[in-house]
Design a protein around this motif. Sequence first.
Motif, PDB file in Angstrom:
ATOM      1  N   GLU A 144     -14.060  -2.441  -5.838  1.00 10.70           N
ATOM      2  CA  GLU A 144     -14.017  -2.152  -7.278  1.00 10.70           C
ATOM      3  C   GLU A 144     -12.621  -1.732  -7.727  1.00 10.70           C
ATOM      4  OE1 GLU A 144     -16.915   0.448  -9.169  1.00 10.70           O
ATOM      5  OE2 GLU A 144     -18.460  -0.610  -8.039  1.00 10.70           O
ATOM      6  N   TYR A 145     -11.952  -0.977  -6.857  1.00  7.81           N
ATOM      7  CA  TYR A 145     -10.597  -0.505  -7.141  1.00  7.81           C
ATOM      8  C   TYR A 145      -9.604  -1.678  -7.081  1.00  7.81           C
ATOM      9  CZ  TYR A 145      -6.205   1.959  -5.758  1.00  7.81           C
ATOM     10  OH  TYR A 145      -4.906   2.410  -5.633  1.00  7.81           O
ATOM     11  N   GLU A 146      -9.831  -2.571  -6.131  1.00  6.13           N
ATOM     12  CA  GLU A 146      -8.873  -3.655  -5.881  1.00  6.13           C
ATOM     13  C   GLU A 146      -9.023  -4.846  -6.837  1.00  6.13           C
ATOM     14  OE1 GLU A 146      -6.367  -3.535  -4.029  1.00  6.13           O
ATOM     15  OE2 GLU A 146      -6.766  -1.910  -2.634  1.00  6.13           O
ATOM     16  N   HIS A 168       5.482   2.686  -4.148  1.00 10.87           N
ATOM     17  CA  HIS A 168       5.315   3.980  -4.820  1.00 10.87           C
ATOM     18  C   HIS A 168       4.131   3.876  -5.770  1.00 10.87           C
ATOM     19  CE1 HIS A 168       6.074   7.633  -6.974  1.00 10.87           C
ATOM     20  NE2 HIS A 168       6.148   6.962  -8.111  1.00 10.87           N
ATOM     21  N   ASN A 169       3.124   4.721  -5.554  1.00 15.48           N
ATOM     22  CA  ASN A 169       1.964   4.741  -6.445  1.00 15.48           C
ATOM     23  C   ASN A 169       2.055   6.000  -7.316  1.00 15.48           C
ATOM     24  OD1 ASN A 169      -0.521   4.952  -7.654  1.00 15.48           O
ATOM     25  ND2 ASN A 169      -1.693   4.281  -5.863  1.00 15.48           N
ATOM     26  N   PRO A 170       2.341   5.848  -8.622  1.00 14.74           N
ATOM     27  CA  PRO A 170       2.552   7.021  -9.483  1.00 14.74           C
ATOM     28  C   PRO A 170       1.324   7.918  -9.602  1.00 14.74           C
ATOM     29  CG  PRO A 170       2.498   5.000 -10.784  1.00 14.74           C
ATOM     30  CD  PRO A 170       2.457   4.582  -9.357  1.00 14.74           C
ATOM     31  N   ASN A 171       0.151   7.396  -9.215  1.00 13.77           N
ATOM     32  CA  ASN A 171      -1.073   8.213  -9.282  1.00 13.77           C
ATOM     33  C   ASN A 171      -1.251   9.108  -8.057  1.00 13.77           C
ATOM     34  OD1 ASN A 171      -1.782   6.927 -11.685  1.00 13.77           O
ATOM     35  ND2 ASN A 171      -2.622   5.193 -10.518  1.00 13.77           N
ATOM     36  N   LYS A 172      -0.371   8.975  -7.079  1.00 15.64           N
ATOM     37  CA  LYS A 172      -0.530   9.767  -5.848  1.00 15.64           C
ATOM     38  C   LYS A 172       0.740  10.557  -5.562  1.00 15.64           C
ATOM     39  CE  LYS A 172      -3.652   6.471  -3.560  1.00 15.64           C
ATOM     40  NZ  LYS A 172      -3.752   5.470  -2.486  1.00 15.64           N
ATOM     41  N   LYS A 173       0.548  11.821  -5.144  1.00 19.45           N
ATOM     42  CA  LYS A 173       1.699  12.633  -4.756  1.00 19.45           C
ATOM     43  C   LYS A 173       1.924  12.389  -3.262  1.00 19.45           C
ATOM     44  CE  LYS A 173       3.295  17.437  -4.864  1.00 19.45           C
ATOM     45  NZ  LYS A 173       3.478  17.597  -3.422  1.00 19.45           N
ATOM     46  N   LEU A 184       7.238  -4.341 -10.532  1.00 14.22           N
ATOM     47  CA  LEU A 184       5.943  -4.953 -10.229  1.00 14.22           C
ATOM     48  C   LEU A 184       5.919  -5.552  -8.832  1.00 14.22           C
ATOM     49  CD1 LEU A 184       5.277  -6.868 -13.569  1.00 14.22           C
ATOM     50  CD2 LEU A 184       3.940  -4.938 -12.680  1.00 14.22           C
ATOM     51  N   LEU A 185       4.757  -5.466  -8.231  1.00 17.22           N
ATOM     52  CA  LEU A 185       4.559  -6.056  -6.912  1.00 17.22           C
ATOM     53  C   LEU A 185       4.764  -7.576  -6.959  1.00 17.22           C
ATOM     54  CD1 LEU A 185       3.698  -5.329  -4.059  1.00 17.22           C
ATOM     55  CD2 LEU A 185       1.320  -5.524  -4.793  1.00 17.22           C
ATOM     56  N   VAL A 186       4.320  -8.197  -8.060  1.00 20.99           N
ATOM     57  CA  VAL A 186       4.463  -9.658  -8.145  1.00 20.99           C
ATOM     58  C   VAL A 186       5.942 -10.071  -8.211  1.00 20.99           C
ATOM     59  CG1 VAL A 186       2.179 -10.173  -9.090  1.00 20.99           C
ATOM     60  CG2 VAL A 186       4.071  -9.660 -10.653  1.00 20.99           C
ATOM     61  N   GLY A 229       0.838  -1.197   0.000  1.00 19.83           N
ATOM     62  CA  GLY A 229       0.000   0.000   0.000  1.00 19.83           C
ATOM     63  C   GLY A 229       0.864   1.236   0.000  1.00 19.83           C
ATOM     64  N   SER A 230       0.203   2.389  -0.086  1.00 21.37           N
ATOM     65  CA  SER A 230       0.941   3.655  -0.014  1.00 21.37           C
ATOM     66  C   SER A 230       1.305   3.981   1.436  1.00 21.37           C
ATOM     67  CB  SER A 230       0.103   4.795  -0.596  1.00 21.37           C
ATOM     68  OG  SER A 230      -0.142   4.581  -1.962  1.00 21.37           O
ATOM     69  N   PHE A 231       0.416   3.640   2.355  1.00 21.13           N
ATOM     70  CA  PHE A 231       0.648   3.890   3.792  1.00 21.13           C
ATOM     71  C   PHE A 231       1.151   5.321   4.020  1.00 21.13           C
ATOM     72  CE2 PHE A 231       1.503  -0.747   3.225  1.00 21.13           C
ATOM     73  CZ  PHE A 231       0.386  -1.209   3.896  1.00 21.13           C
TER      74      PHE A 231
HETATM   75  O1  PNS Z   1      -2.522   2.207  -1.038  1.00 23.37           O
HETATM   76  P1  PNS Z   1      -2.667   2.220  -2.539  1.00 23.37           P
HETATM   77  O2  PNS Z   1      -2.004   3.455  -3.126  1.00 23.37           O
HETATM   78  O3  PNS Z   1      -4.080   2.103  -2.985  1.00 23.37           O
HETATM   79  O4  PNS Z   1      -1.888   0.928  -3.100  1.00 23.37           O
HETATM   80  C1  PNS Z   1      -1.902   0.576  -4.472  1.00 23.37           C
HETATM   81  C2  PNS Z   1      -0.667  -0.243  -4.824  1.00 23.37           C
HETATM   82  C3  PNS Z   1       0.582   0.569  -4.522  1.00 23.37           C
HETATM   83  C4  PNS Z   1      -0.651  -1.498  -3.960  1.00 23.37           C
HETATM   84  C5  PNS Z   1      -0.721  -0.619  -6.342  1.00 23.37           C
HETATM   85  O5  PNS Z   1      -0.699   0.560  -7.080  1.00 23.37           O
HETATM   86  C6  PNS Z   1       0.437  -1.523  -6.771  1.00 23.37           C
HETATM   87  O6  PNS Z   1       0.383  -2.709  -6.539  1.00 23.37           O
HETATM   88  N1  PNS Z   1       1.504  -0.963  -7.395  1.00 23.37           N
HETATM   89  C7  PNS Z   1       2.696  -1.724  -7.793  1.00 23.37           C
HETATM   90  C8  PNS Z   1       2.890  -1.790  -9.301  1.00 23.37           C
HETATM   91  C9  PNS Z   1       2.218  -3.020  -9.900  1.00 23.37           C
HETATM   92  O7  PNS Z   1       2.585  -4.131  -9.618  1.00 23.37           O
HETATM   93  N2  PNS Z   1       1.222  -2.755 -10.779  1.00 23.37           N
HETATM   94  C10 PNS Z   1       0.517  -3.774 -11.527  1.00 23.37           C
HETATM   95  C11 PNS Z   1      -0.515  -4.593 -10.767  1.00 23.37           C
HETATM   96  S1  PNS Z   1      -1.708  -3.678  -9.885  1.00 23.37           S
END
Ligand code: PNS
Length: 173
Positions: free
Chosen positions: A108-110, A38-43, A84-86, A9-11
């Motif tokens: 919906e977001y997740e 790091h979430n590029p959509n959030k500052k 990537l997170l994976v 998460g962004s935490f």
């Molecule tokens: O707390 P957030 O900002 O809602 O978390 C979203 C986050 C950071 C978990 C998500 O954006 C993410 O997984 N980013 C890592 C990049 C990635 O793997 N993207 C592709 C699959 S979602």
Amino acid sequence: MKKIAVYPGSFDPVTFGHLDIAARAAALFDEIHIVVVHNPNKKPFFSSEQRVSLIQASFTEAARFGKAFPTSTNVIVATLDQGLLVDYCRKVGASVLIKGVRNNADLEYELPMARVNRDLAAVETIFMPADPGQGFVSSSLVKQVAELGGSVDNYVPAAVVKALKASIQQAKG
Ligand code: PNS
């Protein structure tokens, strides 16, 4: 074999809601990685290093609110600034992601992210319902309330309250 999960998460910053999810997840796995991504959509308000320190500083405090982490579980706090997170999951041997869900909007977001992560690397996502007491708390609301001079003591650990006050004071000059 060790059961390892990643809680990403962004935490920005960590809230009692996040700590509740992390502690509950820790009870289900041998090892959990709380990953500041790091979430590029959030500052970001706090740097990733600050966010990691605030999470670490909150462990002991969280215990006072019944959010204790099981001592049998290894809890690691890390950052992921790119990639990537994976790939992080692969690197540490985790096959499960943990996500907290407060409402339909969260789900919906997740859901698309969960599907992509499963498609990319067979990493499953486990959704945990947020504690009803924390269900309305978000990092963005906390920042907004703090910036406008309100109290956020009920939503975030004392270390976060202190860091928010310091940053806001500094920004005011
Ligand atoms: O707390 P957030 O900002 O809602 O978390 C979203 C986050 C950071 C978990 C998500 O954006 C993410 O997984 N980013 C890592 C990049 C990635 O793997 N993207 C592709 C699959 S979602």
